[in-house]
Structures are given as structure tokens and as C-alpha cells.
Design a protein around this motif. Structure first.
Motif, PDB file in Angstrom:
ATOM      1  N   ILE A   1       0.869  -1.022  -0.178  1.00  0.00           N
ATOM      2  CA  ILE A   1       0.202  -0.379   0.364  1.00  0.00           C
ATOM      3  C   ILE A   1       0.902   1.197   0.294  1.00  0.00           C
ATOM      4  CG2 ILE A   1      -1.661   1.350   1.628  1.00  0.00           C
ATOM      5  CD1 ILE A   1      -2.542  -1.635   1.852  1.00  0.00           C
ATOM      6  N   LYS A   2       2.269   1.011   1.100  1.00  0.00           N
ATOM      7  CA  LYS A   2       2.702   2.726   1.119  1.00  0.00           C
ATOM      8  C   LYS A   2       3.346   2.599  -0.815  1.00  0.00           C
ATOM      9  CE  LYS A   2       5.959   4.986   2.680  1.00  0.00           C
ATOM     10  NZ  LYS A   2       5.464   6.665   2.947  1.00  0.00           N
ATOM     11  N   GLU A   3       3.887   1.530  -1.411  1.00  0.00           N
ATOM     12  CA  GLU A   3       3.991   1.731  -1.924  1.00  0.00           C
ATOM     13  C   GLU A   3       2.498   2.204  -3.818  1.00  0.00           C
ATOM     14  OE1 GLU A   3       5.249  -2.186  -3.411  1.00  0.00           O
ATOM     15  OE2 GLU A   3       7.028  -2.032  -2.481  1.00  0.00           O
ATOM     16  N   THR A   4       2.417   1.627  -3.759  1.00  0.00           N
ATOM     17  CA  THR A   4       0.642   1.950  -4.344  1.00  0.00           C
ATOM     18  C   THR A   4       0.852   3.723  -4.119  1.00  0.00           C
ATOM     19  OG1 THR A   4       0.393   0.232  -4.991  1.00  0.00           O
ATOM     20  CG2 THR A   4      -1.308   1.703  -5.136  1.00  0.00           C
ATOM     21  N   TYR A   5       0.081   3.863  -2.640  1.00  0.00           N
ATOM     22  CA  TYR A   5      -0.234   5.273  -2.491  1.00  0.00           C
ATOM     23  C   TYR A   5       0.816   6.357  -1.761  1.00  0.00           C
ATOM     24  CZ  TYR A   5      -4.526   3.214  -3.485  1.00  0.00           C
ATOM     25  OH  TYR A   5      -6.322   2.643  -3.476  1.00  0.00           O
ATOM     26  N   GLY A   6       1.913   5.998  -1.724  1.00  0.00           N
ATOM     27  CA  GLY A   6       2.896   6.720  -1.127  1.00  0.00           C
ATOM     28  C   GLY A   6       2.725   7.067   0.334  1.00  0.00           C
ATOM     29  N   THR A   7       1.691   6.175   0.967  1.00  0.00           N
ATOM     30  CA  THR A   7       1.289   6.390   2.402  1.00  0.00           C
ATOM     31  C   THR A   7       0.795   5.037   3.203  1.00  0.00           C
ATOM     32  OG1 THR A   7       0.371   7.839   3.708  1.00  0.00           O
ATOM     33  CG2 THR A   7      -0.856   8.146   1.894  1.00  0.00           C
ATOM     34  N   ILE A   8       0.880   5.426   4.247  1.00  0.00           N
ATOM     35  CA  ILE A   8       0.045   4.588   5.218  1.00  0.00           C
ATOM     36  C   ILE A   8      -1.308   4.702   5.844  1.00  0.00           C
ATOM     37  CG2 ILE A   8       2.169   2.390   5.063  1.00  0.00           C
ATOM     38  CD1 ILE A   8       2.736   2.936   7.743  1.00  0.00           C
ATOM     39  N   GLU A   9      -1.651   6.367   5.784  1.00  0.00           N
ATOM     40  CA  GLU A   9      -2.228   6.788   7.020  1.00  0.00           C
ATOM     41  C   GLU A   9      -3.877   6.695   6.168  1.00  0.00           C
ATOM     42  OE1 GLU A   9      -2.000   8.166   9.658  1.00  0.00           O
ATOM     43  OE2 GLU A   9       0.011   8.050   9.345  1.00  0.00           O
ATOM     44  N   GLU A  10      -4.474   6.017   7.091  1.00  0.00           N
ATOM     45  CA  GLU A  10      -6.338   5.417   6.272  1.00  0.00           C
ATOM     46  C   GLU A  10      -6.813   6.614   5.305  1.00  0.00           C
ATOM     47  OE1 GLU A  10      -9.984   2.709   7.745  1.00  0.00           O
ATOM     48  OE2 GLU A  10      -8.479   4.003   9.158  1.00  0.00           O
ATOM     49  N   GLN A  11      -6.833   8.040   5.881  1.00  0.00           N
ATOM     50  CA  GLN A  11      -7.500   8.993   5.594  1.00  0.00           C
ATOM     51  C   GLN A  11      -6.799   9.622   4.043  1.00  0.00           C
ATOM     52  OE1 GLN A  11      -7.590  11.957   8.722  1.00  0.00           O
ATOM     53  NE2 GLN A  11      -9.551  11.147   9.716  1.00  0.00           N
ATOM     54  N   GLU A  12      -5.775   9.477   3.717  1.00  0.00           N
ATOM     55  CA  GLU A  12      -5.399   9.608   2.762  1.00  0.00           C
ATOM     56  C   GLU A  12      -5.778   9.155   1.677  1.00  0.00           C
ATOM     57  OE1 GLU A  12      -1.081  10.548   3.198  1.00  0.00           O
ATOM     58  OE2 GLU A  12      -1.239  12.289   4.741  1.00  0.00           O
ATOM     59  N   ILE A  13      -5.256   7.771   1.838  1.00  0.00           N
ATOM     60  CA  ILE A  13      -5.760   7.080   1.021  1.00  0.00           C
ATOM     61  C   ILE A  13      -7.340   6.784   0.894  1.00  0.00           C
ATOM     62  CG2 ILE A  13      -5.834   4.437   0.642  1.00  0.00           C
ATOM     63  CD1 ILE A  13      -4.073   3.825   2.637  1.00  0.00           C
ATOM     64  N   GLN A  14      -7.836   6.919   1.285  1.00  0.00           N
ATOM     65  CA  GLN A  14      -9.235   7.119   1.181  1.00  0.00           C
ATOM     66  C   GLN A  14      -9.634   8.345   0.216  1.00  0.00           C
ATOM     67  OE1 GLN A  14     -11.263   6.992   4.731  1.00  0.00           O
ATOM     68  NE2 GLN A  14     -11.861   4.514   4.879  1.00  0.00           N
ATOM     69  N   ALA A  15      -8.935   9.516   1.088  1.00  0.00           N
ATOM     70  CA  ALA A  15      -8.724  10.498  -0.226  1.00  0.00           C
ATOM     71  C   ALA A  15      -8.566  10.917  -1.378  1.00  0.00           C
ATOM     72  CB  ALA A  15      -8.793  11.640   0.706  1.00  0.00           C
ATOM     73  N   ARG A  16      -7.279   9.565  -1.934  1.00  0.00           N
ATOM     74  CA  ARG A  16      -7.038   9.710  -2.996  1.00  0.00           C
ATOM     75  C   ARG A  16      -8.018   9.101  -3.364  1.00  0.00           C
ATOM     76  NH1 ARG A  16      -0.692   7.329  -4.151  1.00  0.00           N
ATOM     77  NH2 ARG A  16      -1.667   7.765  -6.923  1.00  0.00           N
ATOM     78  N   ASP A  17      -8.405   7.897  -2.864  1.00  0.00           N
ATOM     79  CA  ASP A  17      -9.728   7.050  -3.950  1.00  0.00           C
ATOM     80  C   ASP A  17     -10.414   7.752  -4.684  1.00  0.00           C
ATOM     81  OD1 ASP A  17      -8.534   4.784  -3.546  1.00  0.00           O
ATOM     82  OD2 ASP A  17      -8.364   4.050  -2.476  1.00  0.00           O
ATOM     83  N   LEU A  18     -10.774   8.683  -3.636  1.00  0.00           N
ATOM     84  CA  LEU A  18     -12.090  10.138  -3.395  1.00  0.00           C
ATOM     85  C   LEU A  18     -11.900  10.651  -5.125  1.00  0.00           C
ATOM     86  CD1 LEU A  18     -14.022  10.241  -0.427  1.00  0.00           C
ATOM     87  CD2 LEU A  18     -15.087   8.941  -2.312  1.00  0.00           C
ATOM     88  N   HIS A  19     -10.994  10.767  -4.963  1.00  0.00           N
ATOM     89  CA  HIS A  19     -10.499  11.923  -6.043  1.00  0.00           C
ATOM     90  C   HIS A  19     -10.627  11.518  -7.485  1.00  0.00           C
ATOM     91  CE1 HIS A  19     -10.080  15.083  -3.409  1.00  0.00           C
ATOM     92  NE2 HIS A  19      -9.382  14.541  -2.908  1.00  0.00           N
ATOM     93  N   GLU A  20      -9.652  10.072  -7.667  1.00  0.00           N
ATOM     94  CA  GLU A  20      -9.455   9.452  -9.017  1.00  0.00           C
ATOM     95  C   GLU A  20     -11.213   8.750  -8.823  1.00  0.00           C
ATOM     96  OE1 GLU A  20      -6.972   5.713  -8.353  1.00  0.00           O
ATOM     97  OE2 GLU A  20      -5.398   7.509  -7.719  1.00  0.00           O
ATOM     98  N   CYS A  21     -12.205   8.882  -8.717  1.00  0.00           N
ATOM     99  CA  CYS A  21     -13.492   8.122  -8.645  1.00  0.00           C
ATOM    100  C   CYS A  21     -13.999   8.929  -9.693  1.00  0.00           C
ATOM    101  CB  CYS A  21     -14.567   7.437  -8.018  1.00  0.00           C
ATOM    102  SG  CYS A  21     -13.496   5.838  -7.245  1.00  0.00           S
TER     103      CYS A  21
END
Length: 117
Positions: free
Chosen positions: A97-117
């Protein structure tokens, strides 16, 4: 009376600490550590419940009437091995997950997924 139940108080404290870490923190690594603490508390609980004061190993001897059941300890030993494997898998997923998203913070991962949709 409290000293006789000391190990159960330790189990309750570890369960609450592990549950708090899993719920309160958004860092995935902290969540894995919290789950590991929670899992350890369950191991201690099962071992504490299976202890028999004055019990001996289940080997037939003359004069021994109280035996301890080894099955709970064997099951916990198996659970420890499975727990290590699942923790290793969870840590590998956190690395991925760190390699894919660049972070391991749950909120940052969810925010990035929302912006990509």
C-alpha cells in the motif's frame, strides 16, 4: 482476591489497549500492531483459563490424580504460528500500500481513492 485474578486484569488491559489502537489510529502499521496486541491478550486468556493448580502432565503415574489438559496449550501454540503468519502478511500488504499510494495513513488513502473516481 485481586492478586488471584491478576492475569485476567492484564488480559483486559491488553484487550482495551489493542482495541483502542485499532479504532483510534489511522496509521495502518499502528493498526497491525494493535491487532497483534489484541491477539496476544487472547492467547494469555486461553492459557490462564486452562491452568489447573496442582495439575501435572498427563502421564500416568501412581499417586497422581489431578492432570492438566495439554490441548489448550497446543491450540495456542498453533494460534501463535498462524498469528505470526497473518501479521507478516499484513505487514507485506502495508508495504505494498505504501508503494502504491505513497502513504500508510487511512484518511489519505481514502481521499486519494475518492479523487480518482
Amino acid at each position: 482476591m485481586i492478586l488471584g485474578t491478576y492475569n485476567y486484569w492484564v488480559v483486559i488491559a491488553l484487550m482495551m489497549i489493542g482495541l483502542f489502537v485499532v479504532i483510534a489510529h489511522g496509521n495502518l502499521l499502528k493498526k497491525v500492531i494493535g491487532l497483534s496486541i489484541l491477539q496476544t491478550s487472547v492467547f494469555i486468556l486461553y492459557i490462564s483459563m486452562s491452568y489447573i493448580s496442582g495439575g501435572t502432565a498427563p502421564i500416568l503415574e501412581h499417586g497422581v490424580e489431578l492432570y492438566s489438559n495439554p490441548l489448550p496449550h497446543v491450540l495456542i501454540l498453533t494460534a501463535i504460528v498462524v498469528g505470526i503468519a497473518t501479521t507478516a502478511l499484513a505487514l507485506a500488504l502495508v508495504i505494498r500500500i505504501k508503494e502504491t499510494y505513497g502513504t500508510i495513513e487511512e484518511q489519505e488513502i481514502q481521499a486519494r481513492d475518492l479523487h480518482e473516481c
